[in-house]
Scaffold this active site. Structure first.
Site, PDB file in Angstrom:
ATOM      1  N   CYS A  65      32.166 -40.441  -8.597  1.00  0.00           N
ATOM      2  CA  CYS A  65      30.791 -40.499  -9.098  1.00  0.00           C
ATOM      3  C   CYS A  65      30.175 -41.859  -8.746  1.00  0.00           C
ATOM      4  O   CYS A  65      30.802 -42.903  -8.948  1.00  0.00           O
ATOM      5  CB  CYS A  65      30.774 -40.296 -10.610  1.00  0.00           C
ATOM      6  N   CYS A  69      29.487 -46.144 -15.147  1.00  0.00           N
ATOM      7  CA  CYS A  69      29.751 -46.074 -16.593  1.00  0.00           C
ATOM      8  C   CYS A  69      31.145 -46.665 -16.867  1.00  0.00           C
ATOM      9  O   CYS A  69      32.150 -46.144 -16.358  1.00  0.00           O
ATOM     10  CB  CYS A  69      29.669 -44.628 -17.070  1.00  0.00           C
ATOM     11  N   CYS A  72      34.296 -44.534 -17.866  1.00  0.00           N
ATOM     12  CA  CYS A  72      34.547 -43.221 -17.271  1.00  0.00           C
ATOM     13  C   CYS A  72      35.616 -43.206 -16.182  1.00  0.00           C
ATOM     14  O   CYS A  72      35.547 -43.957 -15.200  1.00  0.00           O
ATOM     15  CB  CYS A  72      33.251 -42.644 -16.714  1.00  0.00           C
ATOM     16  N   CYS A 109      31.481 -25.146 -21.116  1.00  0.00           N
ATOM     17  CA  CYS A 109      30.656 -26.256 -20.622  1.00  0.00           C
ATOM     18  C   CYS A 109      31.193 -26.739 -19.273  1.00  0.00           C
ATOM     19  O   CYS A 109      32.361 -27.122 -19.158  1.00  0.00           O
ATOM     20  CB  CYS A 109      30.686 -27.400 -21.630  1.00  0.00           C
ATOM     21  N   CYS A 140      26.922 -24.083 -21.068  1.00  0.00           N
ATOM     22  CA  CYS A 140      26.424 -25.445 -21.149  1.00  0.00           C
ATOM     23  C   CYS A 140      26.765 -26.104 -19.810  1.00  0.00           C
ATOM     24  O   CYS A 140      27.780 -25.778 -19.204  1.00  0.00           O
ATOM     25  CB  CYS A 140      27.116 -26.189 -22.298  1.00  0.00           C
ATOM     26  N   CYS A 200      22.111 -30.853 -25.897  1.00  0.00           N
ATOM     27  CA  CYS A 200      23.380 -31.367 -26.424  1.00  0.00           C
ATOM     28  C   CYS A 200      23.396 -32.843 -26.060  1.00  0.00           C
ATOM     29  O   CYS A 200      23.462 -33.189 -24.874  1.00  0.00           O
ATOM     30  CB  CYS A 200      24.552 -30.627 -25.781  1.00  0.00           C
ATOM     31  N   ARG A 272      29.654 -32.331 -32.914  1.00  0.00           N
ATOM     32  CA  ARG A 272      30.956 -32.074 -32.293  1.00  0.00           C
ATOM     33  C   ARG A 272      31.863 -33.286 -32.310  1.00  0.00           C
ATOM     34  O   ARG A 272      31.502 -34.366 -31.845  1.00  0.00           O
ATOM     35  CB  ARG A 272      30.773 -31.586 -30.848  1.00  0.00           C
TER      36      ARG A 272
END
Ligand code: SAM
Ligand code: DTB
Ligand code: SF4
Length: 335
Positions: A65, A69, A72, A109, A140, A200, A272
């Site tokens: 990616c 972040c 991550c 998801c 999702c 979400c 959640r």
């Protein structure tokens, strides 16, 4: 033993979108028992406290990616030893969705490690959405930043929810992610909402943020024009190779307090208990469910990191007298 007085749903609570920092701080500072009592009362007023919505995650495109972040495992900026994968085939995704459904999930998801999808990526994800919906599962997706046109295409494809977390407070955001801004995130959330998708949106506890940052993150969510239908609260899983690999454990009682505050500020949202359950005891999770969490991910893997074994979750449900919830878990619309 059935206790009808305990299980009766009292009146609907008014939803607020104008919380001040001072009001939120006052609630967050309540003695633990007072905070939990207040949160649990709100929870019981809206939901069956013994039912938990179950989602299942699948990483449909893993690693490499371009975003940075700091938490991550999938960021190309850090060497986390993760095997990258191209976009999965439709068959691979449908096989995973069927397995999730057999295990008891009501929502599936699909996550992709993109800054945002290219239009031709979206064509393939749309095929996945059609296939997963045809199984009778809620859908999702979490694909990164979206344009308004992309959000509309996902809505037209029948997608139910879009996950896009704000992760932390606006103030602390730049210490965690530099390749996009907090405002970029909010802009995508506006596109998602305007397209008619359910939102979400939540965050992570344990990034090194302060108590006040946690309160501010939840205040931002509660002060959106509409509360997200689903609010995932993740406990950081420190990933070797990321800048946050050595972050210390979060005080469990502070995490439970954060759940309680989210429940009070967003009474009708499904909360959640997301990443990080693998490191939590049954007692820790039990307190989270008491404080207002009523959803979780089932399955041995989240996107790339470990989640509890499904048998352990079944045992947890038995110990706590919890049952899976059919459907979205959202309370009926207020009268
Ligand atoms: N790339 C998309 C995005 O960023 O929206 C979707 C996938 S991203 C992995 C989804 C969320 O997973 C992040 O927003 C973050 O809240 C959570 N997450 C990622 N790594 C985590 C970790 N190590 N511990 C806890 N939560 C994590
Ligand atoms: C969310 O808030 N947490 C999930 C889901 N939304 C996409 C992802 C957790 C990821 C944990 C790290 C991993 O599995 O790679
Ligand atoms: Fe990429 Fe999402 Fe991970 Fe950030 S959280 S590095 S955007 S996959």
């Amino acid at each position: 033993m059935e206790n009808s007085a305990l299980n009766a749903r009292p009146r609907q609570l008014a939803l607020r979108h104008d919380w001040t920092t001072a009001e939120v701080a006052t609630i967050f500072a309540l003695p633990f028992n007072d905070l939990l009592y207040r949160a649990h009362r709100v929870h019981r007023a809206q939901f069956d406290p013994n039912r938990v919505q179950i989602s299942s995650l699948k990483s449909v495109k893993t690693g490499a990616c371009p975003e940075d972040c700091k938490y991550c495992p999938q960021s190309a900026h850090y060497d986390t030893g993760l095997e990258k994968e191209k976009l999965l085939s439709l068959d691979e995704v449908l096989e995973a969705a069927q397995a999730a459904q057999r295990a008891g999930a009501s929502r599936f998801c699909m996550g992709a490690a993109w800054r945002g999808p290219r239009d031709r990526d979206l064509d393939e994800v749309i095929e996945m959405i059609h296939g997963v919906k045809a199984l009778g599962l809620e859908t999702c997706a979490t694909l990164g930043l979206l344009t308004s046109t992309q959000a509309k295409r996902l809505k037209d494809a029948g997608l139910d929810y879009y996950n896009h977390n704000i992760d932390t407070s606006e103030r602390f955001y730049g210490a965690i992610i530099t390749t996009r801004t907090f405002e970029d995130r909010l802009e995508t959330l506006r596109h998602v909402r305007a397209a008619g998708l359910k939102v979400c949106c939540g965050g992570i506890v344990g990034l090194g943020e302060s108590h006040e940052d946690r309160a501010e993150m939840l205040r931002t969510l509660a002060n959106l024009d509409e509360h997200p239908e689903s609010v995932p609260i993740n406990l950081l899983i420190p990933i070797p190779g990321t800048p946050l690999e050595a972050n210390g454990p979060v005080d469990p009682l502070e995490f439970v307090r954060t759940i309680a505050l989210a429940r009070i500020l967003m009474p009708r949202s499904v909360l959640r208990l997301s990443a990080g359950r693998e490191a939590m005891s049954d007692e820790f999770q039990a307190l989270c469910f008491f404080a207002g969490a009523n959803s979780m991910f089932l399955g041995e893997t989240l996107l790339t990191a470990k989640n509890p074994e499904p048998e352990d979750d079944r045992a947890l449900f038995q110990r706590l007298g919890l049952e899976p919830l059919e459907g979205s878990g959202e309370p009926p619309p207020a009268p």
